[in-house]
Design a protein around this motif. Structure first.
Motif, PDB file in Angstrom:
ATOM      1  N   ILE A 177       3.266  -0.025   0.592  1.00 40.54           N
ATOM      2  CA  ILE A 177       1.714  -0.002   0.366  1.00 40.54           C
ATOM      3  C   ILE A 177       0.829  -0.332   1.463  1.00 40.54           C
ATOM      4  O   ILE A 177      -0.330  -0.410   1.442  1.00 40.54           O
ATOM      5  CB  ILE A 177       1.527  -1.178  -0.762  1.00 40.54           C
ATOM      6  N   GLY A 178       1.323  -0.585   2.813  1.00 38.55           N
ATOM      7  CA  GLY A 178       0.757  -0.722   3.818  1.00 38.55           C
ATOM      8  C   GLY A 178      -0.181  -2.200   3.763  1.00 38.55           C
ATOM      9  O   GLY A 178       0.410  -3.177   3.156  1.00 38.55           O
ATOM     10  N   LYS A 229      -6.004   9.656   1.094  1.00 35.45           N
ATOM     11  CA  LYS A 229      -6.278   9.164   2.368  1.00 35.45           C
ATOM     12  C   LYS A 229      -7.568   8.989   2.339  1.00 35.45           C
ATOM     13  O   LYS A 229      -8.365   7.747   2.504  1.00 35.45           O
ATOM     14  CB  LYS A 229      -6.040  10.308   3.519  1.00 35.45           C
ATOM     15  N   LYS A 256       3.465  15.798  12.072  1.00 37.19           N
ATOM     16  CA  LYS A 256       2.240  16.459  12.514  1.00 37.19           C
ATOM     17  C   LYS A 256       2.297  17.391  13.701  1.00 37.19           C
ATOM     18  O   LYS A 256       1.994  16.854  15.047  1.00 37.19           O
ATOM     19  CB  LYS A 256       0.958  15.161  12.778  1.00 37.19           C
ATOM     20  N   LYS A 304      -4.785  -0.550   7.103  1.00 42.61           N
ATOM     21  CA  LYS A 304      -4.519   0.566   6.886  1.00 42.61           C
ATOM     22  C   LYS A 304      -5.651   1.062   5.962  1.00 42.61           C
ATOM     23  O   LYS A 304      -6.418   0.015   5.545  1.00 42.61           O
ATOM     24  CB  LYS A 304      -3.165   0.758   6.089  1.00 42.61           C
ATOM     25  N   SER A 356       2.278  -5.621  10.581  1.00 45.54           N
ATOM     26  CA  SER A 356       2.516  -4.289  10.170  1.00 45.54           C
ATOM     27  C   SER A 356       3.794  -3.761  10.883  1.00 45.54           C
ATOM     28  O   SER A 356       3.655  -3.977  12.051  1.00 45.54           O
ATOM     29  CB  SER A 356       1.434  -3.223  10.523  1.00 45.54           C
ATOM     30  N   GLY A 404       5.432  -1.031  10.345  1.00 43.90           N
ATOM     31  CA  GLY A 404       5.732   0.377  10.230  1.00 43.90           C
ATOM     32  C   GLY A 404       6.573   0.873   8.913  1.00 43.90           C
ATOM     33  O   GLY A 404       6.978  -0.090   8.221  1.00 43.90           O
ATOM     34  N   THR A 405       6.633   2.212   8.780  1.00 43.48           N
ATOM     35  CA  THR A 405       7.077   2.598   7.322  1.00 43.48           C
ATOM     36  C   THR A 405       8.536   2.481   7.110  1.00 43.48           C
ATOM     37  O   THR A 405       9.138   2.448   5.908  1.00 43.48           O
ATOM     38  CB  THR A 405       6.750   3.951   7.155  1.00 43.48           C
ATOM     39  N   HIS A 426       5.858   6.394  -0.687  1.00 46.31           N
ATOM     40  CA  HIS A 426       4.398   5.940  -0.118  1.00 46.31           C
ATOM     41  C   HIS A 426       3.632   5.852  -1.490  1.00 46.31           C
ATOM     42  O   HIS A 426       3.552   6.467  -2.481  1.00 46.31           O
ATOM     43  CB  HIS A 426       3.845   7.469   0.475  1.00 46.31           C
ATOM     44  N   ALA A 427       2.639   5.019  -1.008  1.00 44.27           N
ATOM     45  CA  ALA A 427       1.762   4.414  -2.082  1.00 44.27           C
ATOM     46  C   ALA A 427       0.414   5.229  -2.041  1.00 44.27           C
ATOM     47  O   ALA A 427      -0.269   5.409  -3.322  1.00 44.27           O
ATOM     48  CB  ALA A 427       1.057   2.971  -1.699  1.00 44.27           C
ATOM     49  N   GLU A 440       5.149  -8.062   4.854  1.00 40.99           N
ATOM     50  CA  GLU A 440       5.479  -8.231   6.273  1.00 40.99           C
ATOM     51  C   GLU A 440       4.685  -9.409   6.843  1.00 40.99           C
ATOM     52  O   GLU A 440       3.682  -9.372   6.469  1.00 40.99           O
ATOM     53  CB  GLU A 440       5.431  -6.953   6.677  1.00 40.99           C
TER      54      GLU A 440
HETATM   55  P1  GTP Z   1      -1.273   8.607   8.896  1.00 35.28           P
HETATM   56  O1  GTP Z   1      -1.240   9.571   7.831  1.00 35.28           O
HETATM   57  O2  GTP Z   1      -0.736   8.940  10.136  1.00 35.28           O
HETATM   58  O3  GTP Z   1      -2.718   8.694   9.255  1.00 35.28           O
HETATM   59  O4  GTP Z   1      -1.048   6.969   8.600  1.00 35.28           O
HETATM   60  P2  GTP Z   1      -1.207   6.469   7.155  1.00 35.28           P
HETATM   61  O5  GTP Z   1      -0.871   4.810   7.584  1.00 35.28           O
HETATM   62  O6  GTP Z   1      -2.290   6.575   6.607  1.00 35.28           O
HETATM   63  O7  GTP Z   1       0.129   6.842   6.643  1.00 35.28           O
HETATM   64  P3  GTP Z   1       1.480   6.864   6.774  1.00 35.28           P
HETATM   65  O8  GTP Z   1       2.092   8.171   6.486  1.00 35.28           O
HETATM   66  O9  GTP Z   1       1.912   6.028   8.048  1.00 35.28           O
HETATM   67  O10 GTP Z   1       2.055   5.720   5.715  1.00 35.28           O
HETATM   68  C1  GTP Z   1       2.699   6.311   4.496  1.00 35.28           C
HETATM   69  C2  GTP Z   1       2.434   5.064   3.529  1.00 35.28           C
HETATM   70  O11 GTP Z   1       3.198   4.015   3.973  1.00 35.28           O
HETATM   71  C3  GTP Z   1       1.520   4.585   2.972  1.00 35.28           C
HETATM   72  O12 GTP Z   1       1.357   4.155   1.827  1.00 35.28           O
HETATM   73  C4  GTP Z   1       1.067   3.278   3.773  1.00 35.28           C
HETATM   74  O13 GTP Z   1       0.044   2.572   3.277  1.00 35.28           O
HETATM   75  C5  GTP Z   1       2.437   2.862   4.030  1.00 35.28           C
HETATM   76  N1  GTP Z   1       2.483   2.335   5.467  1.00 35.28           N
HETATM   77  C6  GTP Z   1       1.939   2.585   6.592  1.00 35.28           C
HETATM   78  N2  GTP Z   1       2.263   1.555   7.523  1.00 35.28           N
HETATM   79  C7  GTP Z   1       3.035   0.807   6.698  1.00 35.28           C
HETATM   80  C8  GTP Z   1       3.617  -0.489   7.470  1.00 35.28           C
HETATM   81  O14 GTP Z   1       3.401  -1.080   8.690  1.00 35.28           O
HETATM   82  N3  GTP Z   1       4.111  -1.088   6.369  1.00 35.28           N
HETATM   83  C9  GTP Z   1       4.164  -0.975   5.126  1.00 35.28           C
HETATM   84  N4  GTP Z   1       4.841  -1.768   4.417  1.00 35.28           N
HETATM   85  N5  GTP Z   1       3.499   0.208   4.707  1.00 35.28           N
HETATM   86  C10 GTP Z   1       3.051   1.174   5.399  1.00 35.28           C
END
Ligand code: GTP
Length: 421
Positions: free
Chosen positions: A14-15, A252, A176, A19, A94, A96-97, A120-121, A91
């Motif tokens: 969920i970021g 987004k 990308k 984010k 952050s 990362g995913t 992904h959320a 966490e």
């Molecule tokens: P971009 O698409 O690159 O702009 O980045 P974004 O952060 O909007 O998307 P990303 O593809 O990185 O993230 C995919 C999912 O993972 C989203 O639902 C984000 O909220 C979540 N997410 C991203 N970074 C993190 C993180 O550090 N920790 C957690 N738990 N979730 C993350």
């Protein structure tokens, strides 16, 4: 190969507050994963898809929001889905995913699940988890990613996957890419065998080694699922792609909440997923449907399907609503109002003959008589919706077109294509 009765868990990434910046100003008041689409938080819809899977009884939300931000949602969702244990794991920063998955690996693997869904959320789709699982159970890879076809010219904005058309095995994955490699992209839904944690550990060891060799690299604890785990998994032929054919939207920007709302409303159709709510709201099932007013007098408003109208909203019988409209709790829609392709959040009041088209109107806003808040429909990749943040007042007869309005503004003059601070 895993049996069809394999046990599984779901993890939703969920970021956190850093984010979701492109969701501003909406994410100033509501964290992006909790923004209501079709009347429920974005992640509520993915949890509901997980709740239907046999053998899945735990959903773990991983992010870096404060615990207090998620607690009310977790409590309410736990009541909505009594067959699931829903937990939030935070966490410390952050990660990362893939970093969060690695950090909480012991909790995720507790109870020995055979398989782990990772979602992904920030997506809206029909979440074909059962089909994805059936596909996954037939191959010998470590993971399956849900692939989605997008127009060729937009593919570079996503993780792109080159697929073997015979076997559906991923041959190559680039996040990308600068030049075109495939129009099948990563849809943000994965199913992994538990051995994915061996791959994540390897990726973490690689990163630690890279950092030791090159101190100029960012010395953080972040690990990216896409670049650090999925891309090598594709190269080592351990990743397969389940091609989803149903519509998919990535949430987004704030503007993407409008197509996401339409998609979710359409995918539910006349099957009301909200019946399991304690407080079951009104999903209108017929085009001229009965909407109950607060005084519980049944009134007729013209509703064009699909719409979600909270049961506590009051809609004047002369109003016309829909299609693709979600109306939150305590909203009042007055005489002669028109609402189309829009989201209206809790406790907002539309005075007589006001009009909301292709717009998001946040909580506690007031639209005066004959006012208009209006965006424009999708034109290819572009959409300029109108967005009012919380507590905005639009005075009598004022016309706001394709503007983004920050919280607590009072608009007394017409405005077009502006950000109003
Ligand atoms: P971009 O698409 O690159 O702009 O980045 P974004 O952060 O909007 O998307 P990303 O593809 O990185 O993230 C995919 C999912 O993972 C989203 O639902 C984000 O909220 C979540 N997410 C991203 N970074 C993190 C993180 O550090 N920790 C957690 N738990 N979730 C993350």
């Amino acid at each position: 190969m895993t049996s069809t009765m394999a046990s599984s868990k779901a993890v939703i990434l969920i970021g956190g507050p850093a984010k979701g910046t492109r969701m501003r100003p909406l994410s100033l008041d509501i964290p992006k994963p909790l923004f209501p689409i079709a009347g429920r938080a974005i992640i509520w819809h993915s949890i509901q898809a997980a709740s239907k899977l046999e053998g899945l009884n735990e959903v773990i939300l991983i992010g870096f929001y404060d615990d207090a931000v998620l607690a009310p949602f977790v409590r309410a969702a736990s009541q909505d889905f009594p067959n699931l244990s829903i937990r939030y794991m935070r966490e410390y920063q952050s990660l990362g995913t893939a970093g969060g998955l690695y950090h909480f690996r012991d909790s995720i693997l507790k109870g020995n699940p055979d398989q782990i869904f990772v979602l992904h959320a920030d997506i809206a789709c029909s979440f074909p988890l059962e089909q994805l699982k059936a596909f996954h159970d037939k191959h010998r890879g470590v993971g399956t990613v849900m692939g989605v076809k997008v127009p060729r010219e937009t593919a570079h904005k996503f993780g792109c996957i080159v697929i073997d058309p015979e076997t559906q095995q991923a041959r190559h994955y680039v996040e990308k890419p600068e030049s075109f490699i495939s129009d099948t992209i990563n849809g943000g839904v994965y199913l992994f065998d538990r051995t994915i944690f061996d791959e994540i550990r390897l990726a973490m060891e690689e990163k630690v080694k890279r950092n030791a060799d090159d101190p100029t690299l960012p010395q953080d604890d972040q690990l990216r699922l896409e670049q650090d785990v999925i891309a090598p998994l594709a190269d080592s032929k351990k990743l397969y792609v389940y091609q989803a054919l149903s519509p998919w939207v990535q949430i987004k920007s704030a503007a993407s909440a409008i197509p996401a709302n339409s998609l979710v409303l359409a995918s539910y159709g006349k099957t009301n997923p909200f019946l399991l709510r304690r407080r079951s709201p009104t999903i209108i099932a017929e085009s001229r449907a009965a909407v109950k007013s607060k005084s519980s007098k049944t009134i007729k408003a013209e509703i064009i399907e699909p719409c979600f109208i909270d049961e506590t909203a009051e809609v004047d019988p002369t109003a016309k609503i829909g299609p693709n409209v979600s109306i939150g709790a305590g909203v009042k829609i007055g005489y002669g109002c028109r609402v189309k392709e829009s989201i209206i959040l809790d406790n907002t009041v539309l005075d007589k003959n006001s009009c909301v088209l292709y717009a998001i109107v946040s909580e506690d806003c007031k639209l005066g008589p004959w006012s208009r808040v209006e965006g424009s429909p999708f034109d290819g990749d572009k959409q300029s919706i109108a967005i009012l943040a919380k507590d905005v007042s639009v005075l009598k007869e004022v016309h706001v077109r394709s503007c983004i309005v920050l919280p607590s503004k009072i608009l007394s003059k017409n405005a077009a294509c502006e950000v109003l601070l």
